[in-house]
Write a protein that holds these residues in place. Sequence first.
Motif, PDB file in Angstrom:
ATOM      1  N   VAL A   1      60.929 -36.204  -7.981  1.00  0.00           N
ATOM      2  CA  VAL A   1      60.642 -37.645  -7.996  1.00  0.00           C
ATOM      3  C   VAL A   1      59.500 -37.974  -7.039  1.00  0.00           C
ATOM      4  CG1 VAL A   1      61.592 -39.929  -7.506  1.00  0.00           C
ATOM      5  CG2 VAL A   1      62.995 -38.227  -8.689  1.00  0.00           C
ATOM      6  N   VAL A   2      59.558 -37.399  -5.828  1.00  0.00           N
ATOM      7  CA  VAL A   2      58.489 -37.625  -4.853  1.00  0.00           C
ATOM      8  C   VAL A   2      57.156 -37.126  -5.391  1.00  0.00           C
ATOM      9  CG1 VAL A   2      57.661 -37.000  -2.551  1.00  0.00           C
ATOM     10  CG2 VAL A   2      60.075 -37.592  -2.888  1.00  0.00           C
ATOM     11  N   THR A   3      57.176 -35.945  -6.014  1.00  0.00           N
ATOM     12  CA  THR A   3      55.949 -35.393  -6.584  1.00  0.00           C
ATOM     13  C   THR A   3      55.384 -36.295  -7.661  1.00  0.00           C
ATOM     14  OG1 THR A   3      56.674 -33.130  -6.124  1.00  0.00           O
ATOM     15  CG2 THR A   3      54.979 -33.409  -7.814  1.00  0.00           C
ATOM     16  N   SER A   4      56.259 -36.851  -8.485  1.00  0.00           N
ATOM     17  CA  SER A   4      55.809 -37.755  -9.544  1.00  0.00           C
ATOM     18  C   SER A   4      55.173 -39.015  -8.960  1.00  0.00           C
ATOM     19  CB  SER A   4      56.990 -38.130 -10.450  1.00  0.00           C
ATOM     20  OG  SER A   4      56.561 -38.862 -11.563  1.00  0.00           O
TER      21      SER A   4
ATOM     22  N   GLU B   1      67.683 -34.660 -15.395  1.00  0.00           N
ATOM     23  CA  GLU B   1      69.055 -34.666 -15.900  1.00  0.00           C
ATOM     24  C   GLU B   1      69.655 -33.261 -15.869  1.00  0.00           C
ATOM     25  OE1 GLU B   1      68.811 -36.370 -19.769  1.00  0.00           O
ATOM     26  OE2 GLU B   1      69.006 -38.436 -19.046  1.00  0.00           O
ATOM     27  N   ALA B   2      68.857 -32.269 -16.238  1.00  0.00           N
ATOM     28  CA  ALA B   2      69.351 -30.890 -16.207  1.00  0.00           C
ATOM     29  C   ALA B   2      69.654 -30.452 -14.784  1.00  0.00           C
ATOM     30  CB  ALA B   2      68.309 -29.961 -16.846  1.00  0.00           C
ATOM     31  N   GLY B   3      68.811 -30.860 -13.827  1.00  0.00           N
ATOM     32  CA  GLY B   3      69.058 -30.520 -12.429  1.00  0.00           C
ATOM     33  C   GLY B   3      70.309 -31.181 -11.887  1.00  0.00           C
TER      34      GLY B   3
ATOM     35  N   LEU C   1      63.534 -18.803  -7.453  1.00  0.00           N
ATOM     36  CA  LEU C   1      62.650 -19.547  -8.349  1.00  0.00           C
ATOM     37  C   LEU C   1      62.719 -21.046  -8.094  1.00  0.00           C
ATOM     38  CD1 LEU C   1      62.984 -17.783 -11.834  1.00  0.00           C
ATOM     39  CD2 LEU C   1      60.939 -17.973 -10.428  1.00  0.00           C
ATOM     40  N   MET C   2      63.918 -21.536  -7.804  1.00  0.00           N
ATOM     41  CA  MET C   2      64.065 -22.969  -7.556  1.00  0.00           C
ATOM     42  C   MET C   2      63.342 -23.381  -6.279  1.00  0.00           C
ATOM     43  SD  MET C   2      67.613 -25.185  -7.899  1.00  0.00           S
ATOM     44  CE  MET C   2      68.056 -24.286  -9.377  1.00  0.00           C
TER      45      MET C   2
ATOM     46  N   THR D   1      68.123 -31.240  -4.252  1.00  0.00           N
ATOM     47  CA  THR D   1      66.926 -31.292  -3.406  1.00  0.00           C
ATOM     48  C   THR D   1      65.659 -31.220  -4.252  1.00  0.00           C
ATOM     49  OG1 THR D   1      68.134 -30.200  -1.604  1.00  0.00           O
ATOM     50  CG2 THR D   1      65.720 -30.181  -1.489  1.00  0.00           C
ATOM     51  N   VAL D   2      65.668 -30.317  -5.238  1.00  0.00           N
ATOM     52  CA  VAL D   2      64.492 -30.198  -6.101  1.00  0.00           C
ATOM     53  C   VAL D   2      64.328 -31.449  -6.965  1.00  0.00           C
ATOM     54  CG1 VAL D   2      63.330 -28.780  -7.824  1.00  0.00           C
ATOM     55  CG2 VAL D   2      64.767 -27.694  -6.117  1.00  0.00           C
TER      56      VAL D   2
END
Length: 530
Positions: A418-421, A400-402, A278-279, A412-413
């Motif tokens: 951050v990149v996606t944002s 924070e949870a990651g 899933l990740m 990595t996710v």
Amino acid sequence: MSEFTWLVPLPVVMPLFAAGLALALYRHPKAQRVTSVVALTLMVAAGVGLLFLADGGPVVVDVGGWAAPVGIDLVADRLSALMLTVSSTVMLCVLLYSLGQGISDGDEAAPVSIYHPTFLVLAAGVSNAFLAGDLFNLYVGFEILLAASYVLLTLGGTGERIRAGSIYVVVALLSSVLFLMAIALVYAATGTVNLAQLGQRLPEIDPAVQLVLQLLLLLAFGIKAAIFPLSAWLPDSYPTAPAPVTAVFAGLLTKVGVYAILRTQTLLFTDGRLDTVLMCLALATMVVGILGAVAQNDIKRLLSFTLVSHIGYMIFGISLATQAGLGASIFYVAHHITVQTTLFLVVGLVERRGGSTSLDRLGGLAKIAPGLAVLFFIPAMNLAGIPPMSGFLGKVGLLEAGIAVGTPLAYTVVVGSVVTSLLTLYAIVKAWNKAFWQTPPEDVPPATLPMTMVAPTAALVALGLLITVVSGPLYAYTDRAASTLMDSSSYIDAVLGTDGRGQGESTDVSDEEDSGPEVEQDGVTEGAAR
């Protein structure tokens, strides 16, 4: 609070009853409109009531007086109550927007006779999916959504809409067939489809069989949620529909799939064997979706790709399998339903004022229609995650949870998030510059935006800001919802009773006086609501 349990079936029963009434009133468009607005307003009120009622523990209603696990249960806990409240509020605003559009265009008599009953059936399907206490009832909710959404998607009967609707139906039917196969195999393996009883029995069966069942359910729900690589259908299906239909599809339908994943992963499959998968899918969904958005030159398709991309954030929170991750994911779902729906409604106004959704054919809207520019700018920045808006708060919670999980894949996710944002901000700024700042084309039609369409859009913009203002209490609520999901015993006890054989203290829809004794769970009266 047992006297309020009638609120649980209301979000399903009310729109279905109103749909039949609206169909009977097909010769009376004004009566249809009143019926639809009243029904959805009552849905909003019921959702708000359940929001407070379920905060004391899951509220269970036996349909027809047949107790679980034999009968059908409707279960409202913190998660489903929040989803009901947000979805019904959004659907009410979309309905008001569509009414304003019909009145403004002078076509209030058609296709209203079809539109209103179908829209209400869609609302009932969404509510049924959120409240379903067993897999088959969840399947019924999805099928109601499919039937209603196909009609809405093809309203107008143009070739483009029929083609897009055909793609949507083929994909949805494939998902439904997979889901039905999974239900059959689940019943063969466990002898039940009741979610609470499955939570008890699935851990006891062969792990290989568990894995097959989990994969089948994830595949079915992943198609509905538009998780990569099962998301290619969405950008081609949504943009062709009318603005109100596109808005409610983008805001809600994929979230029903996310909800199903969230519910089954926390209640049925708690061993975490597919969390890594899933990740990885969450990361791929984020990156591929936002790269597709950056490459688009049509604002509807751009938003459709950002929709796919941001599904990845929600799946990331689920894959972390921690209370912090689940709480942030639930918060982000509520935020995204509101913001994504708002943006598609605003794009409908942009198309009306600028005559197109192509960024090459738009321009100067900030000067021509400054109010429209404000309506676009606020939810666009919220989607991009600009602080201190709710999009930023949801993303920070997920990050924070990651980081707290601390595995290399989680880091990595986090980086991918951050990149996606940042790429989301780039895509939104590109759309803003082309549509609102560049020199307007000479053939911009002189058009006005009716207040009957602007007002519901502004209400949704305000709702997005309200989520930011009340983000503290809302985050606390979603954290409590995540805590309930992490410890499924309260859900199981509420449905089956403490003896695990059947629900001895639930409320019969047909006879509310049969409610049984209250059950204490961790200091909270779990049976009080029943």
